[in-house]
Design an enzyme around this catalytic site. Structure first.
Site, short mmCIF file in Angstrom:
data_model
loop_
_atom_site.label_atom_id
_atom_site.label_comp_id
_atom_site.label_asym_id
_atom_site.label_seq_id
_atom_site.Cartn_x
_atom_site.Cartn_y
_atom_site.Cartn_z
N GLN A 1 -3.47 4.66 -3.14
CA GLN A 1 -4.57 3.75 -3.46
C GLN A 1 -5.91 4.48 -3.41
O GLN A 1 -6.75 4.33 -4.31
CB GLN A 1 -4.57 2.58 -2.46
CG GLN A 1 -5.71 1.61 -2.66
CD GLN A 1 -5.56 0.79 -3.93
OE1 GLN A 1 -4.54 0.13 -4.12
NE2 GLN A 1 -6.55 0.82 -4.80
N CYS B 1 -8.89 -3.20 -3.35
CA CYS B 1 -7.58 -2.66 -3.72
C CYS B 1 -6.67 -3.72 -4.34
O CYS B 1 -5.72 -3.38 -5.02
CB CYS B 1 -6.91 -2.00 -2.53
SG CYS B 1 -6.76 -3.08 -1.09
N LEU B 2 -6.98 -5.00 -4.09
CA LEU B 2 -6.20 -6.14 -4.58
C LEU B 2 -4.81 -6.15 -3.92
O LEU B 2 -4.31 -5.08 -3.61
CB LEU B 2 -6.08 -6.15 -6.10
CG LEU B 2 -7.40 -6.11 -6.89
CD1 LEU B 2 -7.09 -6.14 -8.39
CD2 LEU B 2 -8.31 -7.29 -6.53
N ARG C 1 7.63 2.01 0.00
CA ARG C 1 6.64 1.16 0.67
C ARG C 1 7.36 0.55 1.87
O ARG C 1 8.29 -0.24 1.71
CB ARG C 1 6.14 0.07 -0.28
CG ARG C 1 5.44 -1.05 0.45
CD ARG C 1 4.68 -1.97 -0.48
NE ARG C 1 3.48 -1.32 -0.97
CZ ARG C 1 2.47 -1.96 -1.55
NH1 ARG C 1 2.51 -3.26 -1.73
NH2 ARG C 1 1.40 -1.31 -1.96
N ASP D 1 -10.85 -5.45 1.27
CA ASP D 1 -9.38 -5.59 1.27
C ASP D 1 -9.07 -6.98 1.82
O ASP D 1 -9.97 -7.69 2.28
CB ASP D 1 -8.78 -4.49 2.17
CG ASP D 1 -7.25 -4.45 2.15
OD1 ASP D 1 -6.63 -5.15 1.32
OD2 ASP D 1 -6.67 -3.71 2.96
N ARG E 1 0.91 -4.12 -8.01
CA ARG E 1 0.37 -2.89 -8.56
C ARG E 1 1.25 -1.67 -8.30
O ARG E 1 1.47 -0.86 -9.20
CB ARG E 1 -1.02 -2.58 -7.98
CG ARG E 1 -2.14 -3.36 -8.64
CD ARG E 1 -3.18 -3.73 -7.63
NE ARG E 1 -2.59 -4.71 -6.76
CZ ARG E 1 -2.60 -6.04 -6.99
NH1 ARG E 1 -3.21 -6.50 -8.03
NH2 ARG E 1 -2.01 -6.90 -6.17
N THR E 2 1.73 -1.51 -7.09
CA THR E 2 2.47 -0.29 -6.75
C THR E 2 3.77 -0.23 -7.54
O THR E 2 4.10 0.80 -8.14
CB THR E 2 2.72 -0.26 -5.23
OG1 THR E 2 1.44 -0.36 -4.59
CG2 THR E 2 3.40 1.04 -4.81
N SER F 1 -3.42 -8.06 6.52
CA SER F 1 -2.51 -7.21 5.75
C SER F 1 -1.08 -7.73 5.83
O SER F 1 -0.73 -8.49 6.73
CB SER F 1 -2.56 -5.79 6.30
OG SER F 1 -3.77 -5.18 5.94
N MET F 2 -0.26 -7.27 4.88
CA MET F 2 1.15 -7.69 4.83
C MET F 2 1.84 -7.41 6.15
O MET F 2 1.73 -6.31 6.69
CB MET F 2 1.87 -6.93 3.72
CG MET F 2 1.41 -7.32 2.34
SD MET F 2 2.27 -6.39 1.06
CE MET F 2 1.29 -4.89 0.98
N SER G 1 4.86 -6.31 -3.59
CA SER G 1 3.96 -5.45 -4.37
C SER G 1 3.84 -5.95 -5.80
O SER G 1 4.84 -6.43 -6.37
CB SER G 1 4.49 -4.02 -4.40
OG SER G 1 3.73 -3.25 -5.31
N HIS H 1 -2.36 4.17 3.07
CA HIS H 1 -2.07 3.86 1.67
C HIS H 1 -2.73 4.94 0.80
O HIS H 1 -3.70 4.69 0.08
CB HIS H 1 -2.63 2.47 1.34
CG HIS H 1 -2.11 1.87 0.07
ND1 HIS H 1 -1.15 2.47 -0.72
CD2 HIS H 1 -2.42 0.68 -0.56
CE1 HIS H 1 -0.89 1.70 -1.77
NE2 HIS H 1 -1.64 0.61 -1.68
N ASN I 1 -4.78 0.04 7.14
CA ASN I 1 -4.16 1.16 6.41
C ASN I 1 -5.07 1.73 5.31
O ASN I 1 -5.10 2.95 5.09
CB ASN I 1 -2.80 0.74 5.85
CG ASN I 1 -2.79 -0.63 5.16
OD1 ASN I 1 -3.83 -1.25 4.96
ND2 ASN I 1 -1.59 -1.10 4.80
N ARG J 1 -4.37 3.15 -10.55
CA ARG J 1 -3.21 3.45 -9.71
C ARG J 1 -2.19 4.26 -10.52
O ARG J 1 -1.64 5.25 -10.03
CB ARG J 1 -2.58 2.16 -9.19
CG ARG J 1 -3.39 1.42 -8.13
CD ARG J 1 -3.45 2.18 -6.84
NE ARG J 1 -2.11 2.48 -6.33
CZ ARG J 1 -1.33 1.61 -5.66
NH1 ARG J 1 -1.79 0.40 -5.38
NH2 ARG J 1 -0.13 1.96 -5.24
#
Ligand code: CP
Ligand code: NVA
Length: 311
Positions: free
Chosen positions: A137, A264-265, A107, A229, A59-60, A233-234, A57, A134, A167, A292
């Site tokens: 977000q 969302c980056l 997360r 997005d 941003r989070t 995804s991760m 992560s 999410h 998500n 955020r």
């Protein structure tokens, strides 16, 4: 069980229509309060927020840590060393962390682990992304839209997501269950979002949701917002499916020149979105990233039942 007045935030539609409005308005007020400086608004003075990350992560991590600090508290960032669900049962970690912190944020991969964390925590748990959704977000995204569109409201707007039904899409669908706007997921065939959740939007009678397969150009017509997005995804294997990039041609296919572009980056430029779109005047991705922090400050104040800024 949480004490009266406290809440978990695991899905956007854990909030009612009125509560989402309350959180968005609170986010605007807290953002303005922080921007104005002056005598401190410190609802989390001497409190701690424990954050657990089993996925990467930027941003989070930064928005929760910076945000909680700005509101007077201190945030602890815990990574793989906790071994949540591996070194120690999730329900044990929940009770240990809740015994020494006023708030938890996590997360995690499996959504079931997030639910278990909340079930066994006696302090509010905020979901910072799972494989399923999410929610923080999407509250930040709604805040961003409300700051940018001329009438200041997401209500009645057409938001078109271009990519796989992941998500992020699930939390957009959760938002459409409680906020009246039109959501379209333009995805490649085989990458549709959870059908039960799409159905839930229809049953809510609040917003609308539509899944458009293999036709992003048609889907974006008239859109107020185009949202993208990452393509993979991760934690997902790189998928070979053809996806449509958001480029200048797709933005023009809205038939409007005031469509907002959001992402969302992190974004892989030149892949899911062109450099030109990222840097265009229609792109609000960095406002979105900053929001955020402001959205989550409001979510944490709401969930903890903490003091609001003076009116
Ligand atoms: N948008 C988002 O959640 O970014 P990070 O993965 O960097 O936290
Ligand atoms: N769908 C992306 C969102 C990243 C913020 C992922 O899960 O990796």
């Amino acid at each position: 069980e949480l004490p009266a007045g406290q809440r978990h935030f695991l899905h956007v539609d854990d909030l009612s229509t009125a509560e989402v409005r309350e959180v968005l308005d609170l986010a605007k007020r807290i953002k303005a309060t922080l921007a104005a400086g002056g005598p401190g608004y410190r609802p989390f003075a001497d409190q701690t927020l424990a954050m657990v990350f089993t996925k990467p992560s930027c941003r989070t991590r930064v928005s929760f840590e910076s945000g909680f600090r700005r509101l007077g508290g201190h945030a602890l960032c815990l990574g793989e060393e906790v071994g949540i669900g591996t070194r120690e049962a999730t329900k044990d970690v929940a009770r240990v962390l809740a015994s020494m912190n006023e708030l938890l944020m996590a997360r995690l991969y499996a959504h079931a682990d997030m639910l278990e964390l909340a079930q066994f925590s006696k302090v509010p748990v905020v979901n910072g992304l799972t494989d399923y959704n999410h929610p923080c977000q999407i509250v930040a995204d709604a805040l961003t839209i409300e700051e940018v569109v001329p009438d200041g409201s997401i209500e009645g707007k057409k938001v078109v997501y271009v990519g796989d039904g992941n998500n992020i899409v699930h939390s957009w669908l959760e938002l459409a269950c409680v906020v009246p706007f039109d959501f379209v997921c333009a995805c490649p065939s085989g990458f549709e979002p959870d059908a039960e959740l799409v159905e839930r939007v229809a049953k809510s009678g609040v917003g609308s949701a539509r899944v458009v397969v293999d036709d992003p150009t048609g889907a974006v017509s008239g859109a107020d917002v185009i949202y993208a997005d990452v393509w993979a995804s991760m934690g997902q294997k790189e998928e070979a499916a053809t996806r449509e990039a958001v480029n200048e041609a797709l933005l023009a296919a809205t038939g409007r020149d005031d469509t907002l572009f959001l992402h969302c980056l992190p974004a892989e430029r030149g892949r899911e979105v062109s450099d030109g779109v990222m840097e265009s005047a229609q792109s609000h991705v960095f406002r979105q990233a900053e929001n955020r922090m402001h959205a989550q400050n409001a979510i944490m104040v709401f969930c903890a039942g903490a003091a609001r800024p003076a009116a």
